[in-house]
Design a protein around this motif. Structure first.
Motif, PDB file in Angstrom:
ATOM      1  N   LEU A  72       0.869  -1.034   0.169  1.00  0.00           N
ATOM      2  CA  LEU A  72       0.364   0.014   0.207  1.00  0.00           C
ATOM      3  C   LEU A  72       0.562   1.417  -0.324  1.00  0.00           C
ATOM      4  CD1 LEU A  72      -2.345  -1.013   3.321  1.00  0.00           C
ATOM      5  CD2 LEU A  72      -2.711  -1.135  -0.030  1.00  0.00           C
ATOM      6  N   SER A  73       0.698   2.280  -0.828  1.00  0.00           N
ATOM      7  CA  SER A  73       0.932   3.898  -0.310  1.00  0.00           C
ATOM      8  C   SER A  73       0.069   4.343  -0.628  1.00  0.00           C
ATOM      9  CB  SER A  73       2.092   3.820  -2.167  1.00  0.00           C
ATOM     10  OG  SER A  73       2.859   5.177  -2.119  1.00  0.00           O
ATOM     11  N   ARG A  74       0.202   5.499  -0.974  1.00  0.00           N
ATOM     12  CA  ARG A  74      -1.107   7.023  -1.397  1.00  0.00           C
ATOM     13  C   ARG A  74      -2.254   6.737  -1.566  1.00  0.00           C
ATOM     14  NH1 ARG A  74      -2.611  12.218   0.332  1.00  0.00           N
ATOM     15  NH2 ARG A  74      -0.813  12.055   1.679  1.00  0.00           N
ATOM     16  N   ALA A  75      -2.141   5.680  -2.993  1.00  0.00           N
ATOM     17  CA  ALA A  75      -2.521   5.818  -3.827  1.00  0.00           C
ATOM     18  C   ALA A  75      -4.064   4.522  -3.811  1.00  0.00           C
ATOM     19  CB  ALA A  75      -2.244   5.572  -5.382  1.00  0.00           C
ATOM     20  N   ASP A  76      -3.240   3.475  -3.010  1.00  0.00           N
ATOM     21  CA  ASP A  76      -4.038   2.275  -2.433  1.00  0.00           C
ATOM     22  C   ASP A  76      -4.939   2.207  -1.123  1.00  0.00           C
ATOM     23  OD1 ASP A  76      -1.582   1.438  -2.020  1.00  0.00           O
ATOM     24  OD2 ASP A  76      -1.115   0.466  -4.177  1.00  0.00           O
ATOM     25  N   LEU A  77      -4.047   2.998  -0.529  1.00  0.00           N
ATOM     26  CA  LEU A  77      -4.233   2.744   1.208  1.00  0.00           C
ATOM     27  C   LEU A  77      -6.010   2.746   1.806  1.00  0.00           C
ATOM     28  CD1 LEU A  77      -3.889   2.853   4.037  1.00  0.00           C
ATOM     29  CD2 LEU A  77      -3.299   5.162   3.552  1.00  0.00           C
ATOM     30  N   ALA A 127     -11.089   0.362   2.778  1.00  0.00           N
ATOM     31  CA  ALA A 127     -12.823  -0.206   2.542  1.00  0.00           C
ATOM     32  C   ALA A 127     -13.502  -0.774   1.727  1.00  0.00           C
ATOM     33  CB  ALA A 127     -12.672   1.589   1.413  1.00  0.00           C
ATOM     34  N   THR A 128     -12.173  -1.788   1.776  1.00  0.00           N
ATOM     35  CA  THR A 128     -12.948  -3.106   0.958  1.00  0.00           C
ATOM     36  C   THR A 128     -12.532  -3.964   1.572  1.00  0.00           C
ATOM     37  OG1 THR A 128     -10.216  -3.528  -0.492  1.00  0.00           O
ATOM     38  CG2 THR A 128     -12.829  -2.265  -1.473  1.00  0.00           C
ATOM     39  N   GLY A 129     -11.929  -3.988   3.000  1.00  0.00           N
ATOM     40  CA  GLY A 129     -11.402  -4.415   3.978  1.00  0.00           C
ATOM     41  C   GLY A 129     -10.500  -6.019   4.345  1.00  0.00           C
ATOM     42  N   GLY A 130      -9.872  -4.975   2.991  1.00  0.00           N
ATOM     43  CA  GLY A 130      -8.367  -5.860   2.324  1.00  0.00           C
ATOM     44  C   GLY A 130      -7.101  -5.842   3.855  1.00  0.00           C
ATOM     45  N   THR A 131      -6.876  -6.475   3.500  1.00  0.00           N
ATOM     46  CA  THR A 131      -5.222  -6.807   3.695  1.00  0.00           C
ATOM     47  C   THR A 131      -4.324  -5.942   3.509  1.00  0.00           C
ATOM     48  OG1 THR A 131      -6.149  -8.468   5.085  1.00  0.00           O
ATOM     49  CG2 THR A 131      -3.361  -8.103   5.561  1.00  0.00           C
ATOM     50  N   GLY A 132      -2.690  -5.292   3.859  1.00  0.00           N
ATOM     51  CA  GLY A 132      -2.065  -4.743   3.119  1.00  0.00           C
ATOM     52  C   GLY A 132      -0.916  -4.097   3.996  1.00  0.00           C
ATOM     53  N   ALA A 133       0.519  -4.129   3.498  1.00  0.00           N
ATOM     54  CA  ALA A 133       1.426  -4.133   4.222  1.00  0.00           C
ATOM     55  C   ALA A 133       1.756  -2.025   3.763  1.00  0.00           C
ATOM     56  CB  ALA A 133       2.152  -4.655   3.773  1.00  0.00           C
ATOM     57  N   THR A 134       2.277  -1.417   4.503  1.00  0.00           N
ATOM     58  CA  THR A 134       1.773   0.178   4.248  1.00  0.00           C
ATOM     59  C   THR A 134       3.659  -0.011   3.794  1.00  0.00           C
ATOM     60  OG1 THR A 134       3.258   0.746   6.673  1.00  0.00           O
ATOM     61  CG2 THR A 134       0.384   1.252   6.003  1.00  0.00           C
ATOM     62  N   THR A 135       3.822   0.516   2.222  1.00  0.00           N
ATOM     63  CA  THR A 135       4.648   1.435   2.655  1.00  0.00           C
ATOM     64  C   THR A 135       5.414   2.631   3.461  1.00  0.00           C
ATOM     65  OG1 THR A 135       4.223   2.843   0.559  1.00  0.00           O
ATOM     66  CG2 THR A 135       4.438   0.872   0.113  1.00  0.00           C
ATOM     67  N   VAL A 136       6.772   3.298   2.600  1.00  0.00           N
ATOM     68  CA  VAL A 136       7.506   4.527   3.298  1.00  0.00           C
ATOM     69  C   VAL A 136       6.352   5.257   3.202  1.00  0.00           C
ATOM     70  CG1 VAL A 136       8.455   6.769   3.253  1.00  0.00           C
ATOM     71  CG2 VAL A 136       9.301   4.083   2.924  1.00  0.00           C
ATOM     72  N   ALA A 137       5.501   5.684   1.892  1.00  0.00           N
ATOM     73  CA  ALA A 137       3.869   6.760   2.260  1.00  0.00           C
ATOM     74  C   ALA A 137       3.079   6.468   2.678  1.00  0.00           C
ATOM     75  CB  ALA A 137       3.891   7.402   0.721  1.00  0.00           C
ATOM     76  N   ALA A 138       2.524   4.968   2.903  1.00  0.00           N
ATOM     77  CA  ALA A 138       1.186   4.760   3.340  1.00  0.00           C
ATOM     78  C   ALA A 138       1.451   4.453   5.423  1.00  0.00           C
ATOM     79  CB  ALA A 138       0.636   3.398   3.328  1.00  0.00           C
ATOM     80  N   THR A 139       2.784   4.892   5.517  1.00  0.00           N
ATOM     81  CA  THR A 139       3.388   4.665   6.964  1.00  0.00           C
ATOM     82  C   THR A 139       2.901   6.239   7.169  1.00  0.00           C
ATOM     83  OG1 THR A 139       4.548   2.662   6.448  1.00  0.00           O
ATOM     84  CG2 THR A 139       4.989   3.825   8.405  1.00  0.00           C
ATOM     85  N   MET A 140       4.018   7.032   6.582  1.00  0.00           N
ATOM     86  CA  MET A 140       3.396   8.592   6.951  1.00  0.00           C
ATOM     87  C   MET A 140       2.290   8.679   6.872  1.00  0.00           C
ATOM     88  SD  MET A 140       6.899  10.154   4.741  1.00  0.00           S
ATOM     89  CE  MET A 140       5.986  11.071   4.941  1.00  0.00           C
ATOM     90  N   ILE A 141       1.290   8.408   6.367  1.00  0.00           N
ATOM     91  CA  ILE A 141       0.249   9.033   6.131  1.00  0.00           C
ATOM     92  C   ILE A 141      -0.818   8.162   7.563  1.00  0.00           C
ATOM     93  CG2 ILE A 141      -2.121   8.329   5.946  1.00  0.00           C
ATOM     94  CD1 ILE A 141      -1.015   8.603   2.412  1.00  0.00           C
ATOM     95  N   CYS A 142      -0.753   7.017   7.793  1.00  0.00           N
ATOM     96  CA  CYS A 142      -0.786   5.907   9.061  1.00  0.00           C
ATOM     97  C   CYS A 142      -0.048   6.316  10.405  1.00  0.00           C
ATOM     98  CB  CYS A 142      -0.686   4.710   9.034  1.00  0.00           C
ATOM     99  SG  CYS A 142      -1.622   4.107   7.564  1.00  0.00           S
TER     100      CYS A 142
END
Length: 302
Positions: A86-91, A96-111
């Motif tokens: 996961l990055s910003r585009a797909d986090l 929203a779809t109840g998925g499972t994902g690992a965070t990249t640098v960008a997604a981790t920063m958002i979280c």
């Protein structure tokens, strides 16, 4: 209501105003096989705790953003199959779809920002890929650094990238690039990329003060702290350089592009260095976790 789930350890730390360090989860799901992935993740979390801070490994599980993982959750993520990267585009879509994902640098920063965590330790950030002038392949990590107020501790950008262009992009975007304890910009496996870092700071307290001042001045975005790999673990630039060139040539010959490039290159470099690149990667992540803990403690102390 934000779909955030806090681990008991992180929840208690944040409520008490203690130091917390965000950690990504792609190293668990996409970086190495089980059980080494979980063992490494636990070692990184232990390095943060040893530094006097609380680790908050980020991941999306069952459509909820987890701010910190329990030991059982970490083990489950480490053995999960078909985990999204996961990055910003797909986090948001994954949540929203109840998925499972690992965070990249960008997604981790958002979280981290959503959870009120100001410091994040990773291995190396993404950047401008070689040949980006025709492929336009630029990591979302760079744009995230320009807009999300988190201090990111990394061993520079991954050495497979175009480092001069990566630094140019960060300069244009107004992102402070701070080399820790040296003038040279590090290059992931190597302490010296041959490029001078724009800024240098020699203490966690100075980095924390710069983070606070950016907020006071109303400046958007975060800071990149380029922390060189420990000398005993590095692969010198003159040794790793030809290996990277070989891997790049193989990727081009096989038509590997876009998101598949980085995993392919890192895998081939692992093979060509007979595993030495992975050992260096683990050493630098642990080193970054220790520095990030010190910065988080300095911020928490005010």
């Amino acid at each position: 209501m934000l779909p955030l789930v806090y681990s008991p350890e992180v929840d208690a730390a944040l409520k008490a105003g203690h130091a917390v360090v965000a950690l990504e989860s792609t190293i668990i799901t996409h970086g190495m096989p089980w059980p080494q992935n979980v063992e490494t993740a636990r070692a990184v979390e232990a390095a943060v705790r040893d530094g006097g801070a609380v680790p908050a490994t980020m991941a999306v599980m069952g459509g909820r953003i987890h701010i910190g993982l329990t030991d059982a959750e970490l083990e489950r993520l480490g053995q999960a199959r078909d985990v999204a990267k996961l990055s910003r585009a797909d986090l948001a879509a994954c949540v929203a779809t109840g998925g499972t994902g690992a965070t990249t640098v960008a997604a981790t920063m958002i979280c981290a920002r959503l959870a009120g965590i100001s410091v994040f330790a990773t291995g190396g950030i993404g950047g401008v890929h070689r040949g980006a002038e025709t492929s336009f392949d630029i990591s979302a990590d760079l744009a995230e650094l320009a807009q999300t107020a988190v201090t990111v501790v990394a061993a520079g950008a991954k050495a497979i990238l175009d480092l001069p262009k990566t630094l140019e992009y960060l300069e244009t975007a107004g992102v402070p690039v701070i080399a820790y304890g040296q003038d040279a910009f590090p290059a992931f496996w190597s302490r010296d990329s041959g490029l001078k870092a724009p800024l240098r700071m020699d203490s966690a307290e100075a980095i924390a003060a710069a983070h606070r001042m950016r907020a006071l001045l109303g400046l958007p975005g975060g800071q990149l702290v380029a922390n060189p790999i420990p000398a005993e673990a590095e692969i010198a630039r003159e040794l790793i350089g030809p290996v990277i060139e070989t891997a790049l040539a193989e990727a081009a010959a096989q038509g590997i592009a876009a998101k598949a490039v980085t995993p392919f290159l890192l895998g081939r470099i692992f093979e060509l260095t007979e595993g030495r690149s992975l050992a260096a990667n683990i050493a630098l992540v642990l080193n970054n976790a220790r520095l990030a803990a010190a910065i988080a403690k300095a911020l928490a102390a005010g």
